[in-house]
Design a protein around this motif. Sequence first.
Motif, PDB file in Angstrom:
ATOM      1  N   PHE A  14       0.789  -1.230  -0.190  1.00  0.00           N
ATOM      2  CA  PHE A  14       0.134   0.128   0.151  1.00  0.00           C
ATOM      3  C   PHE A  14       0.731   1.178  -0.068  1.00  0.00           C
ATOM      4  N   VAL A  15       0.292   2.655   0.397  1.00  0.00           N
ATOM      5  CA  VAL A  15       0.695   3.625   0.135  1.00  0.00           C
ATOM      6  C   VAL A  15      -0.290   4.560   0.644  1.00  0.00           C
ATOM      7  N   SER A  16       0.421   5.794   0.633  1.00  0.00           N
ATOM      8  CA  SER A  16      -0.497   6.762   1.187  1.00  0.00           C
ATOM      9  C   SER A  16      -0.490   7.681  -0.122  1.00  0.00           C
ATOM     10  N   ILE A  17      -1.585   8.434  -0.027  1.00  0.00           N
ATOM     11  CA  ILE A  17      -2.284   9.212  -1.264  1.00  0.00           C
ATOM     12  C   ILE A  17      -2.729  10.255  -0.771  1.00  0.00           C
ATOM     13  N   GLY A  18      -1.766  10.184   1.004  1.00  0.00           N
ATOM     14  CA  GLY A  18      -2.043  11.984   1.582  1.00  0.00           C
ATOM     15  C   GLY A  18      -3.191  12.139   2.579  1.00  0.00           C
ATOM     16  N   ARG A  19      -3.705  13.352   2.895  1.00  0.00           N
ATOM     17  CA  ARG A  19      -4.341  13.527   3.865  1.00  0.00           C
ATOM     18  C   ARG A  19      -5.558  15.090   3.003  1.00  0.00           C
ATOM     19  N   LEU A  20      -6.401  14.003   4.511  1.00  0.00           N
ATOM     20  CA  LEU A  20      -7.913  15.580   4.224  1.00  0.00           C
ATOM     21  C   LEU A  20      -7.586  17.001   4.597  1.00  0.00           C
ATOM     22  N   SER A  21      -7.900  17.843   4.366  1.00  0.00           N
ATOM     23  CA  SER A  21      -6.901  19.218   4.595  1.00  0.00           C
ATOM     24  C   SER A  21      -8.335  19.505   6.233  1.00  0.00           C
ATOM     25  N   LYS A  22      -7.518  20.393   6.988  1.00  0.00           N
ATOM     26  CA  LYS A  22      -8.911  20.490   7.575  1.00  0.00           C
ATOM     27  C   LYS A  22     -10.029  20.955   7.550  1.00  0.00           C
ATOM     28  N   GLU A  23     -10.000  22.063   6.478  1.00  0.00           N
ATOM     29  CA  GLU A  23     -11.615  22.594   6.084  1.00  0.00           C
ATOM     30  C   GLU A  23     -11.821  22.061   5.605  1.00  0.00           C
ATOM     31  N   MET A  24     -11.164  20.506   4.798  1.00  0.00           N
ATOM     32  CA  MET A  24     -12.574  19.254   3.845  1.00  0.00           C
ATOM     33  C   MET A  24     -12.971  18.900   5.452  1.00  0.00           C
ATOM     34  N   VAL A  25     -12.297  17.508   6.814  1.00  0.00           N
ATOM     35  CA  VAL A  25     -12.787  17.698   8.104  1.00  0.00           C
ATOM     36  C   VAL A  25     -14.299  18.073   7.953  1.00  0.00           C
ATOM     37  N   LYS A  26     -13.355  19.448   8.116  1.00  0.00           N
ATOM     38  CA  LYS A  26     -15.090  20.298   9.203  1.00  0.00           C
ATOM     39  C   LYS A  26     -16.260  20.140   8.207  1.00  0.00           C
ATOM     40  N   PHE A  27     -16.071  20.409   6.462  1.00  0.00           N
ATOM     41  CA  PHE A  27     -16.775  20.386   5.632  1.00  0.00           C
ATOM     42  C   PHE A  27     -17.530  19.035   5.785  1.00  0.00           C
ATOM     43  N   ILE A  28     -16.830  17.816   5.765  1.00  0.00           N
ATOM     44  CA  ILE A  28     -17.691  16.728   5.904  1.00  0.00           C
ATOM     45  C   ILE A  28     -18.435  16.273   7.259  1.00  0.00           C
ATOM     46  N   ILE A  29     -17.664  16.918   8.175  1.00  0.00           N
ATOM     47  CA  ILE A  29     -18.703  16.671   8.741  1.00  0.00           C
ATOM     48  C   ILE A  29     -19.868  17.647  10.018  1.00  0.00           C
ATOM     49  N   GLU A  30     -19.504  18.328   9.012  1.00  0.00           N
ATOM     50  CA  GLU A  30     -20.491  19.633   9.355  1.00  0.00           C
ATOM     51  C   GLU A  30     -21.732  18.993   8.127  1.00  0.00           C
ATOM     52  N   LYS A  31     -21.813  18.368   7.642  1.00  0.00           N
ATOM     53  CA  LYS A  31     -22.006  17.069   6.225  1.00  0.00           C
ATOM     54  C   LYS A  31     -23.015  16.435   7.125  1.00  0.00           C
ATOM     55  N   LYS A  32     -21.874  15.692   7.537  1.00  0.00           N
ATOM     56  CA  LYS A  32     -22.498  13.892   8.119  1.00  0.00           C
ATOM     57  C   LYS A  32     -21.697  14.237   9.836  1.00  0.00           C
ATOM     58  N   PRO A  33     -22.465  14.126  10.247  1.00  0.00           N
ATOM     59  CA  PRO A  33     -21.945  14.502  12.187  1.00  0.00           C
ATOM     60  C   PRO A  33     -21.250  13.613  12.696  1.00  0.00           C
ATOM     61  N   THR A  34     -22.007  12.523  12.162  1.00  0.00           N
ATOM     62  CA  THR A  34     -21.304  11.144  12.848  1.00  0.00           C
ATOM     63  C   THR A  34     -19.789  10.587  12.270  1.00  0.00           C
ATOM     64  N   PHE A  35     -19.142  11.066  11.436  1.00  0.00           N
ATOM     65  CA  PHE A  35     -17.750  11.128  11.528  1.00  0.00           C
ATOM     66  C   PHE A  35     -16.700  12.061  12.535  1.00  0.00           C
ATOM     67  N   GLU A  36     -17.444  13.307  13.015  1.00  0.00           N
ATOM     68  CA  GLU A  36     -16.838  13.958  13.612  1.00  0.00           C
ATOM     69  C   GLU A  36     -16.274  12.522  15.208  1.00  0.00           C
ATOM     70  N   GLY A  37     -15.084  12.941  15.029  1.00  0.00           N
ATOM     71  CA  GLY A  37     -14.058  11.773  16.161  1.00  0.00           C
ATOM     72  C   GLY A  37     -13.591  10.901  15.185  1.00  0.00           C
ATOM     73  N   ARG A  38     -14.250  10.495  14.125  1.00  0.00           N
ATOM     74  CA  ARG A  38     -13.177   9.240  13.014  1.00  0.00           C
ATOM     75  C   ARG A  38     -12.471  10.012  11.695  1.00  0.00           C
ATOM     76  N   ILE A  39     -13.005  11.498  11.992  1.00  0.00           N
ATOM     77  CA  ILE A  39     -11.005  11.847  10.695  1.00  0.00           C
ATOM     78  C   ILE A  39     -10.770  12.785  10.650  1.00  0.00           C
ATOM     79  N   SER A  40      -9.797  12.853  10.659  1.00  0.00           N
ATOM     80  CA  SER A  40      -8.978  13.734  10.970  1.00  0.00           C
ATOM     81  C   SER A  40      -8.204  14.243   9.722  1.00  0.00           C
ATOM     82  N   PRO A  41      -7.658  15.554   9.841  1.00  0.00           N
ATOM     83  CA  PRO A  41      -6.464  15.404   8.604  1.00  0.00           C
ATOM     84  C   PRO A  41      -4.837  15.061   9.338  1.00  0.00           C
TER      85      PRO A  41
END
Length: 144
Positions: A14-41
Motif C-alpha cells: 500500500f501507499v499513502s495518497i495523502g490526507r484530508l485538509s482541516k477544511e475538508m474534515v470540517k466540511f465533511i463533519i458539518e454534512k455528516k456529524p457522525t464522522f466527528e471523532g473518526r476523521i482527522s487531517p
Amino acid sequence: MELDVSVFSDDIKFVSIGRLSKEMVKFIIEKKPTFEGRISPDTDILFWAARVKHTKRHKKDFSNEEEFELCLKEIPQIIQNPDYISIHPTDESVSFIKDYNKHTSVAIKISTDGKMVYRTMYPLTESQLQNYIENNRAWRFGKT
C-alpha cells in the motif's frame, strides 16, 4: 503528488495518497456529524495494491484509456482539490469529485476506527451529479 501504481510489489502492499485538509474534515463533519471523532487531517488515506485491479474494471467507463490513466495518476490531486464532495447515504464513504471531460469520482471508505482507504474511481455523468446535489448527497467544495 501523483499515484504511481508501478511501485507495488511483494514488499510494498500500500501507499499513502495523502490526507484530508482541516477544511475538508470540517466540511465533511458539518454534512455528516457522525464522522466527528473518526476523521482527522492527521490520518493518511491508504491505497492498497489490490484496488488497482478493481479500478481498472472501470476503464471502459471513461471516454478513452488516456483519460482513465490521467485520472488514475491524479487520484491524490482529485482528493486534495475536488470540485464537489459527496457522502454516501448508507455506507461509510466519501467521494471527491473533479470536473474533467466528465466528472470523476474518487471514493474513500472511512472505518469506525477512523482508518481511511481508497475504494474506487469512476466517471459520473452530469445527470448523476445533479441527482446527488438535488438529494443533498453532494456539495460544491472550495469554489463559490
